[in-house]
Structures are given as C-alpha cells and as structure tokens.
Design an enzyme around this catalytic site. Structure first.
Site, PDB file in Angstrom:
ATOM      1  N   HIS A 231     -31.264 -53.751 -12.042  1.00  0.00           N
ATOM      2  CA  HIS A 231     -30.091 -54.525 -11.649  1.00  0.00           C
ATOM      3  C   HIS A 231     -30.034 -54.750 -10.140  1.00  0.00           C
ATOM      4  CE1 HIS A 231     -28.152 -52.670 -15.498  1.00  0.00           C
ATOM      5  NE2 HIS A 231     -28.985 -53.656 -15.779  1.00  0.00           N
ATOM      6  N   GLU A 261     -36.358 -61.369 -19.572  1.00  0.00           N
ATOM      7  CA  GLU A 261     -36.874 -60.582 -18.445  1.00  0.00           C
ATOM      8  C   GLU A 261     -38.388 -60.487 -18.575  1.00  0.00           C
ATOM      9  OE1 GLU A 261     -34.664 -56.922 -18.430  1.00  0.00           O
ATOM     10  OE2 GLU A 261     -32.750 -57.971 -18.530  1.00  0.00           O
ATOM     11  N   GLU A 357     -36.904 -53.719 -24.401  1.00  0.00           N
ATOM     12  CA  GLU A 357     -37.155 -53.914 -22.976  1.00  0.00           C
ATOM     13  C   GLU A 357     -37.647 -52.631 -22.291  1.00  0.00           C
ATOM     14  OE1 GLU A 357     -33.564 -54.444 -20.553  1.00  0.00           O
ATOM     15  OE2 GLU A 357     -32.397 -54.514 -22.409  1.00  0.00           O
TER      16      GLU A 357
END
Length: 401
Positions: A231, A261, A357
């Site tokens: 982040h 992503e 992820e």
C-alpha cells in the site's frame, strides 16, 4: 424563523442505481431474517459499507455522522443537510436530513424512526464509544446487539447482479493495466504512469456506467524500493532501466472495489530477480488451483506456506494470500471473515469472490531486492473457480519500457 431538527428533502427524482430495486429488497429481506433470529427490532448502521450495501448510498462524512435505519417495515438513510437531496436520490428507500442548528439532531432523526425502548442492532466494529453512548442516551434501547459479524457473512455471498458488476470492475482494472504498460518509459515518474492508468479507468467506467457517480478510482504504481509494501503511495521517482515495478489498479464502481496487481520490470530483469519472480508466479498459479468450494481459508494458506517453505522463500512473505471482494475500499469496508490467512476458518462456497495475491518482499542490498506480487480475482463456482482477471502476469509480458 422555524429551524427544524430534521426534515425530508426529497429533491429531484430518484437516480438510476447500479442495482435494481429487487436486488436491494433481497438484501433487506436477508437482513430482516438476521434481525428476527437475533430478536432485533431496528438496526442502526453507521459504516459506509453497510449503508451502501443495503441502500446504494455512499456517504462523504467530512466530520459528520451518517446512518441507515432498518426496521421490519422501513429502510431510511440519515444524512447531513450539507448534502441536500443527493442522499435521497441515491438511496433505495426513504431519507431524512438532519440539521446543524442543534447538536445531536442526527440522533433525534434516528429516534424518529426507531422510537425508544427497542432492541437495537449496531456495528460493533464501527460505532465509536462516543456515538454508542449517544445511542444509549437518545434511543434508550431495551438491549443492543452487535450485528456486524452477521451482516459481514451476508455480504460475503455475492448475488448474480453483484458478480456481474465485479466482472465489469475486473475488466476496467485490465484497461488501467494496459494504459500503465503503455505509459512506462525510462525517466517517466511514478505519478505520471499512475495518472495514465487512473484516467483510462475513469473514462471506461463512465462509458460502461453512464448513470453512476464517479469517485475514488485510483492507482498505486511503485518502483524500486517503493515496491516493498503493498500500500505504498505513489511518488515522483523517475523510472530507471532494471527497476522492479508494481502495477496496482483499483477501479471503484458504485462502492464496489476491484483490483489488478502485477510485478513488472523496466526493459530487463536480472537473474536473481527473475528467480524470485518466477517462484511467486508459481505460487500464484498453485494458489488459484486451491480456490474451490469446501476448502477453508486456513487450509489454503497452509498449503501455500508449504510451497514457499520448500523453496526457502516463506520468510519473505509479508501478509495473507487474498481477500474477499464487494462493497469495500482502502478507506472503508472489509470482509475480514474471507481472507486467506492462518487464523481464518471460513470455508469457500459458490458465489464468493476472492483474490489470489501472494507477495514476497526482498530487502534492499540483497539479490532480487523488491516486492513481487501478482493478483487475480476469482469467482468460486460449484466445482472450482472462474478467473475474471484478463491482464497477463509473468516475465513474458511484463518486462516493458
């Protein structure tokens, strides 16, 4: 001059929502079943995600409280006068506007719907201690019940309409990914590349959803050491040959979050980095193969841990392997009961939507330094999953610039 504590300002016509009335009625019916089972007569929702899920209205707090009151027969959003008629236009049901003329008119407006002495449901993971005291003072509840865990479980199961919207979001995220890929050049700044992806997604959302409100779509595009955290905000760092990159696109459509992503490199990737990247891609593919009905989040997590441990890479893992999708965002909402972590025992069921992820972070000064993360969105089906992310992952497509 008579200055009311609250009033109804139903200005204009109801807006076209992302979902039809039947969808919201079904959600409210499910909520009322939860309420009946818990003996709750009225729910006072205060979070952005709960209010948006049951009403379609996504508020902008700016220091003011907002709410949604649901009883056996009513669903009423509570909004501040500064927003005028917009909350009513964007709410499935009724709306009451409270005024600033007297402190705590917000709670007087809520009281007008709930009455005193009822059994009140509230969100224990959102309502502050100050506001809980106000609830007790103004509503004088016979009893209060924390309904947050139950409504989170409801949100984890997506309707066909929700899955259709999430599918659009995944496709919009891909559009942002391709725009970012095209914008990557040596010397470009992170912020320039990020803006290219964001602008492409906002234009695509407006094309697909001409009646929507447009807000909060964003990109995190990181390079070099900035890739170490998932982040990390965008900076003005200029891209260099051999940089590791992290592409992260996040379209927001009517409060629904989706994401893409990808790990990338500028022009070339060294041998040590390629080895880590390929191992993370392999874990990503293995992880996606595990997302099936009947598997628990903890079970899947332990299997991916073992995969990394066999390759002496587990120590570089930084967080869980995936999470739910729906009404959530980086600043509101989270379906914490559907995350791929060791401490989550939720069993996957058809209709859930979850990401895979895996991420590995290698510290600066070590071969292959940087953060590696691939992210796809998968819908759990009756016999497995459907990957709704289309943008390619891995070295063959993502050494660019």
């Amino acid at each position: 001059m008579d200055r009311p504590e609250f009033y109804r300002f139903h200005n204009g016509e109801k807006a076209v929502q992302a979902f039809d009335a039947a969808e919201f009625d079904t959600r409210l019916a499910g909520l009322r079943e939860i309420m009946a089972a818990a003996g709750v007569e009225a729910c006072v929702f205060t979070s952005m995600h709960a209010i948006a899920y049951y009403s379609g209205f996504l508020y902008c707090a700016f220091g003011r409280p907002y709410g949604l009151i649901v009883t056996a027969t009513q669903d009423v959003t509570i909004s501040a006068g500064i927003d005028a008629g917009q909350p009513w236009r964007r709410s499935h049901g009724d709306n009451i506007t409270y005024t600033d003329w007297t402190r705590d008119n917000y709670w007087r407006a809520i009281l007008s719907v709930t009455g005193e002495g009822s059994v009140i449901g509230y969100e224990g993971d959102h309502l502050t201690l100050v506001q809980k005291a106000k609830l007790d003072e103004f509503l004088k509840p016979l009893k209060t019940v924390d309904v947050a865990p139950a409504i989170m479980r409801q949100r984890m199961h997506k309707s066909p309409a929700e899955i259709a919207l999430i599918r659009h979001g995944a496709q919009v995220a891909d559009v942002g990914g391709y725009a970012i890929r095209d914008a990557i050049t040596v010397g470009a700044r992170e912020i320039d590349v990020a803006m290219a992806g964001r602008d492409a997604m906002e234009a695509e959302i407006a094309k697909r959803f001409p009646d929507a409100e447009y807000r909060d779509t964003w990109v995190w595009f990181q390079s070099g050491v900035n890739t170490d955290g998932a982040h990390n905000p965008v900076t003005a760092r200029a891209l260099e040959i051999g940089d590791i990159l992290s592409l992260n696109t996040f379209p927001m459509i009517n409060a629904y979050y989706t994401a893409l992503e990808r790990t990338m490199f500028v022009r070339e990737v060294d041998e040590a980095s390629l080895k880590i990247w390929e191992a993370n891609v392999a874990a990503h593919e293995y992880g996606m193969s595990l997302l099936k009905p009947g598997a628990s989040c903890a079970e899947i997590t332990h299997k991916i841990n073992a995969f990394f441990d066999e390759r002496q890479l587990l120590q570089y893992r930084t967080f869980g392997y995936g999470h739910s999708f729906g009404v959530l965002s980086h600043y509101y909402g989270r379906e914490a009961g559907l995350e791929l972590r060791e401490d989550i025992d939720t069993v996957l069921e058809p209709g859930m939507v979850i990401s895979m992820e895996p991420m590995l972070t290698i510290a600066q000064g070590n071969p292959g330094a940087g953060g590696y993360r691939e992210h796809d969105i998968l819908v759990i089906t009756e016999d497995g999953n459907e990957n709704i992310t289309g943008y390619p992952y891995g070295p063959d497509f993502n050494v660019v610039g």
